[in-house]
Design an enzyme around this catalytic site. Structure first.
Site, PDB file in Angstrom:
ATOM      1  CD  GLU A   1     -28.054 -24.631  -6.138  1.00  0.00           C
ATOM      2  OE1 GLU A   1     -28.432 -23.656  -5.450  1.00  0.00           O
ATOM      3  OE2 GLU A   1     -28.786 -25.228  -6.943  1.00  0.00           O
TER       4      GLU A   1
ATOM      5  CG  ASP B   1     -29.634 -18.309  -5.962  1.00  0.00           C
ATOM      6  OD1 ASP B   1     -29.587 -19.035  -4.936  1.00  0.00           O
ATOM      7  OD2 ASP B   1     -30.290 -18.605  -6.976  1.00  0.00           O
TER       8      ASP B   1
ATOM      9  CB  SER C   1     -37.612 -23.751  -5.384  1.00  0.00           C
ATOM     10  OG  SER C   1     -36.685 -22.715  -5.115  1.00  0.00           O
TER      11      SER C   1
HETATM   12 ZN    ZN Z   1     -30.831 -20.613  -5.026  1.00  0.00          ZN
END
Ligand code: ZN
Length: 435
Positions: free
Chosen positions: A405, A361, A352
């Protein structure tokens, strides 16, 4: 007898030649006088001296003015030099600016006169000079010769030679497309320059200077070259490349980024809400985030939230495991299928980007969907200016291995993010280019 006869014949020829010469000179002078008179007659306001006309019509032109006299074949001096310079500026002249009025200069003057409805006598008289130095002087527009079809008439390409090629090179150089010699040879460099000119002007980039290309090139719509970063520019940056973490490049399980800061303490809570207490990020990236969100605020876009930043490998493991569990319990999937379903949205521990402390995020407090919000629109348009990239995009899913995303941004540094935006490269592609 024979000798004497020959001498007298020679003398006769000599006399005849002299008479002819005198007659010719006289005729030429008469022609010039006529031209001068004709040109004077069409000058609109004789009371205004050429100097005044030039200053009022074309501010910014050099103030050096030719005295109102004729410039013609064999004229020399500063005024001729200035004339050549001006003709060159307008695309009529591609020869040397040497102050000598030769055949090339005459042809250029004729072309200028012809294009402006003046008598194309190749003599630069008062009205020609006035118009030439005025704001009404038009740039050269090449016309196809009537004998050939328009396409072939005005077409220049690899192997072409001569004055038209010289003119082309001169014009391309003026606009910054050509840096080679103005030698009249249509070689590789000229072709390359034409290709770049065409692609930058929305023309078919075939490297052949056809009618369309030439017309645009010599028109006022021709734009200066726009320099875009070349692959060399990426090479220069390769000493300090962004870190790549993905499925093929997992990070060590014990990796901890240097200089992590507690975002709840580091960030102004009115600027950005940190969803989970204790969320950490790398200082440089967090500072860039703050700078970016302050700019957003100035644009009237506020109400930001960070839902995730740095995540240890251990943290990622628990997120991964709980996702797998959820797929198995709620959707009744087998463990194997639950793992592959999880992998679509959650990275394997160690793979990740959140492990780097450089990924965030971004969300809107109290809203579950980020895509479609004004915050999302602003972020995707501007994050690149602050060193961030929208890391997982729809058109790069095959390369990143992640579904798009909208909320996940990654700090790579301005020098990289701007090139990536400009060239539409995801991090994997960008790093491939720098290899
Ligand atoms: Zn993320």
């Amino acid at each position: 007898m024979r000798r004497k006869g020959r001498i007298s014949a020679f003398a006769l020829i000599l006399i005849l030649a002299l008479v002819c010469a005198i007659l010719l000179i006289g005729a030429a002078a008469a022609a010039n006088r006529q031209t001068y008179i004709r040109e004077k007659a069409v000058t609109p306001t004789p009371s205004i001296t050429p100097r005044t006309v030039r200053i009022t019509e074309a501010p910014g032109q050099p103030t050096l003015t030719p005295t109102p006299r004729l410039l013609q074949m064999n004229s020399v001096g500063l005024e001729v030099k200035e004339l050549q310079e001006r003709l060159r500026e307008l695309g009529y002249y591609s020869g040397e600016v040497d102050g000598q009025y030769g055949g090339g200069t005459r042809s250029a003057v004729q072309a200028f006169q012809g294009q402006h409805g003046l008598d194309a006598d190749g003599i630069a008289g008062e009205s020609t000079l006035n118009l030439l130095y005025s704001a009404n002087a038009q740039t050269f527009v090449p016309t196809p010769t009537p004998s050939a079809t328009p396409e072939t008439a005005a077409m220049l390409g690899s192997g072409s030679q001569g004055d038209q090629v010289k003119k082309l090179q001169q014009r391309l150089a003026e606009l910054g497309f050509y840096t080679g010699k103005v030698d009249g040879d249509y070689g590789k460099g000229t072709k390359q320059a034409v290709t770049v000119f065409q692609s930058q002007h929305g023309l078919d980039a075939d490297g052949i200077a056809g009618e369309k290309t030439l017309r645009l090139l010599y028109s006022s719509a021709a734009k200066q070259i726009v320099v875009t970063p070349t692959p060399e520019a990426i090479q220069v940056l390769s000493g300090n490349l962004p870190m790549l973490v993905n499925k093929d490049h997992p990070i060590d399980a014990d990796f901890v980024p240097a200089d992590l800061v507690d975002m709840s303490k580091h960030c102004d809570s009115t600027l950005v809400k940190i969803k989970y207490k204790g969320t950490q990020g790398v200082r440089e990236a967090v500072d860039a985030l703050i700078e970016m969100l302050e700019a957003a605020k100035k644009d009237g876009v506020t109400n930001w939230q960070v839902s995730a930043a740095y995540r240890s490998v251990k943290d990622q493991q628990s997120i991964f495991d709980s996702n797998v569990k959820s797929y198995m319990n709620k959707n009744g999937l087998s463990r194997e299928k639950a793992i592959s379903a999880t992998r679509k949205t959650v990275a394997d521990p160690g793979t990740s980007e959140h492990h780097t402390g450089l990924a965030f995020d971004i969300t809107v407090p109290g809203t579950s969907a980020f895509q479609g919000t004004k915050q999302c629109t602003w972020l995707h348009a501007h994050c690149w200016d602050y060193g961030f990239v929208v890391r997982y995009q729809k058109d790069k899913e095959d390369i990143t291995g992640f579904l798009a995303e909208a909320w996940h941004i990654r700090y790579v540094g301005k020098e990289h993010s701007q090139v990536m935006r400009e060239k539409n490269l995801c991090l994997e592609e960008y790093l491939d280019l720098a290899k």
